[in-house]
Design an enzyme around this catalytic site. Structure first.
Site, short mmCIF file in Angstrom:
data_model
loop_
_atom_site.label_atom_id
_atom_site.label_comp_id
_atom_site.label_asym_id
_atom_site.label_seq_id
_atom_site.Cartn_x
_atom_site.Cartn_y
_atom_site.Cartn_z
N HIS A 18 0.83 -1.21 0.00
CA HIS A 18 0.00 0.00 0.00
C HIS A 18 0.86 1.25 0.00
O HIS A 18 0.56 2.24 -0.67
CB HIS A 18 -0.94 0.00 1.21
CG HIS A 18 -1.95 -1.09 1.15
ND1 HIS A 18 -3.22 -0.91 0.66
CD2 HIS A 18 -1.87 -2.41 1.48
CE1 HIS A 18 -3.88 -2.06 0.70
NE2 HIS A 18 -3.08 -2.98 1.19
N ASP A 115 -6.13 5.66 1.25
CA ASP A 115 -6.06 4.29 0.76
C ASP A 115 -7.47 3.69 0.81
O ASP A 115 -8.26 4.00 1.70
CB ASP A 115 -5.12 3.49 1.67
CG ASP A 115 -4.86 2.10 1.12
OD1 ASP A 115 -3.89 1.97 0.36
OD2 ASP A 115 -5.62 1.16 1.42
N THR A 138 -5.13 0.30 -4.75
CA THR A 138 -3.77 -0.20 -5.01
C THR A 138 -3.75 -1.59 -5.64
O THR A 138 -2.69 -2.18 -5.77
CB THR A 138 -2.98 -0.23 -3.68
OG1 THR A 138 -3.73 -1.00 -2.73
CG2 THR A 138 -2.76 1.16 -3.11
N VAL A 330 15.38 -6.42 -1.53
CA VAL A 330 16.12 -6.05 -2.74
C VAL A 330 15.32 -4.97 -3.46
O VAL A 330 14.12 -4.82 -3.22
CB VAL A 330 16.31 -7.25 -3.71
CG1 VAL A 330 17.07 -8.38 -3.05
CG2 VAL A 330 14.99 -7.74 -4.25
N ASN A 351 1.46 -4.64 -7.08
CA ASN A 351 2.65 -3.85 -7.43
C ASN A 351 3.64 -4.69 -8.22
O ASN A 351 4.25 -4.22 -9.18
CB ASN A 351 3.33 -3.31 -6.17
CG ASN A 351 2.41 -2.35 -5.45
OD1 ASN A 351 2.13 -1.26 -5.95
ND2 ASN A 351 1.90 -2.76 -4.30
N GLY A 370 -5.19 -13.28 -0.51
CA GLY A 370 -5.77 -11.96 -0.80
C GLY A 370 -6.28 -11.82 -2.23
O GLY A 370 -6.98 -12.69 -2.77
N ASP A 371 -5.94 -10.70 -2.85
CA ASP A 371 -6.41 -10.38 -4.21
C ASP A 371 -5.63 -11.11 -5.31
O ASP A 371 -5.86 -10.89 -6.49
CB ASP A 371 -6.26 -8.86 -4.43
CG ASP A 371 -4.83 -8.38 -4.17
OD1 ASP A 371 -4.00 -9.18 -3.71
OD2 ASP A 371 -4.52 -7.19 -4.43
N GLN A 372 -4.71 -11.97 -4.91
CA GLN A 372 -3.70 -12.43 -5.87
C GLN A 372 -4.21 -13.38 -6.96
O GLN A 372 -3.64 -13.41 -8.06
CB GLN A 372 -2.51 -13.04 -5.11
CG GLN A 372 -1.80 -11.98 -4.26
CD GLN A 372 -1.08 -12.53 -3.05
OE1 GLN A 372 -0.80 -13.74 -3.00
NE2 GLN A 372 -0.76 -11.70 -2.08
#
Ligand code: BUP
Length: 451
Positions: A18, A115, A138, A330, A351, A370-372
């Site tokens: 987020h 948000d 997001t 990273v 993202n 989740g939203d994946q």
């Protein structure tokens, strides 16, 4: 009409997924000459959040930084054990404390961008203050369709048919925390889905050609639900200079073009040791070079074990010529833009999907929660990647190394996939270029603020 540029306050919620798009939005608004106030809630949940905020603020000294100290909140009253969702709730319950901070802003604010996870708690406040309110969404536009439709669902049957979307959403794509309407997350999701209609507009981190059906077909035409405010695609919000960090780039520099598979499941997936071990076997079997971000705790503050304890010295020794396993943050934007990287095994956090699209890196989707799964469908439909649905949610079953190895080979060996991902990259670049959907979206926002 005022002479000074619009002054926008930004309020993200917790977690890197987020925070990152909020900071990228901030950077983009600064490039467009806005004045900005950035609101940070204290304490943050993870170290990564604190570090990124401080890098952002030191890069942009012109931004007004405001600390939003939250009311004490007893997590035992909420049906959730997820530290990020509990923080959403703590922020939501502290909403009234933001009022003095908003009213004392100099020059006066033109709008607050919140948000999506916070919107139902803050919309009544901005409405009382007669302050325009925009939402930053997001995740994918497809996920926005589900959020908008969710309040009208009485129960979830085997498939959910969202008006305007040609394909039904199988129940198996909906995360279990949403299937139980009494969980904290489902309650918030329901409230936000209902209340978001009251905002002045919803900024979505996506672009027209990536999700044409959800954007132009379903949401903008009011098919999903009536009465939505303008849906404004402003994506992809792309990685910025301030995010740059130490990364394994020097190792990447020595590898052949498109030969390295990058493996990461985002900032909040704790993978089981058993699955980590199978993934290691899969990477070796694939024969590919790799960069692998290993995580076995949800919050970075809790990471105690080193890489050797998680992967074993033997494994690290065995792969040291071909692979780089890391247990540190990273700079993913930099990794994905490196010419030696040719594939991305990803959980499909939005993202990560946007960054892969921006760089034209083919994906192997492996949704963890989740939203994946909804996002993985966008990846598959756009041709950016492949998704083996039988792997289920991460943690549901242990996927064997042999199978993982085969899929990675398929990902890295497919010329068709590479070409299609390259096309998505071109479209993403067009979206942020002159006449693109992102430029048009930002223009709409500006028009609203400076009629
Ligand atoms: Br891990 C990791 N470096 O090592 P998502 C992540 N990231 O730059 P998530 C790094 O964090 P939600 C690392 O580039 C992306 O911008 C990555 O967001 C960056 O997934 C961000 O992909 C992670 O949306 O959040 O963390 O699961 O659950 O909100 O989707």
């Amino acid at each position: 009409k005022t002479l000074s540029p619009p002054h926008i306050a930004l309020l993200p919620s917790s977690g890197m997924g987020h925070l990152t798009p909020f900071l990228r939005l901030a950077s983009s608004l600064l490039n467009q000459n806005y004045q900005l106030t950035f609101i940070t809630t204290y304490p943050t949940v993870s170290h990564s959040e604190t570090q990124l905020i401080s890098k952002f603020l030191s890069t942009y000294p012109q931004v007004t930084s405001k600390q939003f100290h939250l009311l004490p909140f007893d997590p035992s009253i909420a049906k959730s054990n997820d530290p990020f969702f509990l923080q959403f709730e703590a922020i939501r319950r502290s909403a009234s404390l933001l009022i003095p901070l908003l009213t004392s802003s100099v020059p006066p604010l033109s709008a607050l961008v919140t948000d999506i996870t916070l919107c139902s708690a803050f919309l009544p406040i901005t409405s009382d203050l007669h302050l325009p309110n925009f939402i930053l969404f997001t995740s994918s536009a497809k996920m926005l369709c589900l959020l908008a439709y969710f309040p009208s669902l009485v129960e979830v049957s085997e498939e959910v048919h969202i008006p305007g979307l040609s394909k039904k959403i199988p129940k198996s794509w909906i995360p279990s925390i949403l299937l139980d309407f009494t969980t904290l997350f489902a309650t918030q999701f329901f409230e936000n889905g209902k209340m978001m209609k009251e905002s002045n507009g919803i900024l979505v981190n996506t672009f027209e050609s990536f999700e044409p059906e959800s954007l132009a077909g379903a949401l903008s035409e009011g098919k999903v639900v009536n009465g939505l405010p303008p849906i404004i695609p402003i994506g992809p919000l792309v990685p910025c200079e301030f995010e740059r960090g130490s990364s394994p780039l020097s190792w990447l520099d020595d590898q052949p073009d498109s030969s390295v598979v990058y493996v990461s499941f985002g900032s909040r997936t704790a993978m089981s040791k058993e699955q980590i071990s199978e993934l290691g076997i899969g990477l070796v079997r694939s024969g590919c070079r790799f960069v692998w971000v290993v995580k076995n705790k949800k919050v970075d503050k809790e990471e105690e074990e080193g890489l050797e304890e998680v992967l074993g010295v033997e494994f690290i020794e065995k792969v040291k010529e071909k692979g780089l396993a890391l247990k540190t943050w990273v700079d993913q934007g930099e990794v994905l833009s490196h010419k030696s990287v040719g594939g991305f095994v990803s959980h499909c956090g939005w993202n990560s999907v946007s960054e892969a699209a921006w760089n034209g890196v083919p994906m192997l989707a492996w949704p963890q929660g989740g939203d994946q799964k909804i996002n993985a469908e966008v990846v598959r439909k756009s041709g950016l990647g492949i998704w083996n649905e039988s792997w289920g949610w991460g943690g549901e079953v242990v996927v064997k190394g042999e199978e993982i190895g085969e899929k990675i080979k398929e990902l890295m060996g497919s010329e068709g996939l590479r070409l299609q991902a390259g096309k998505v990259r071109e479209e993403a670049r067009k979206a942020v270029g002159v006449g693109g959907s992102s430029e048009a979206g930002f223009f709409r926002l500006r028009k609203f603020l400076e009629p």
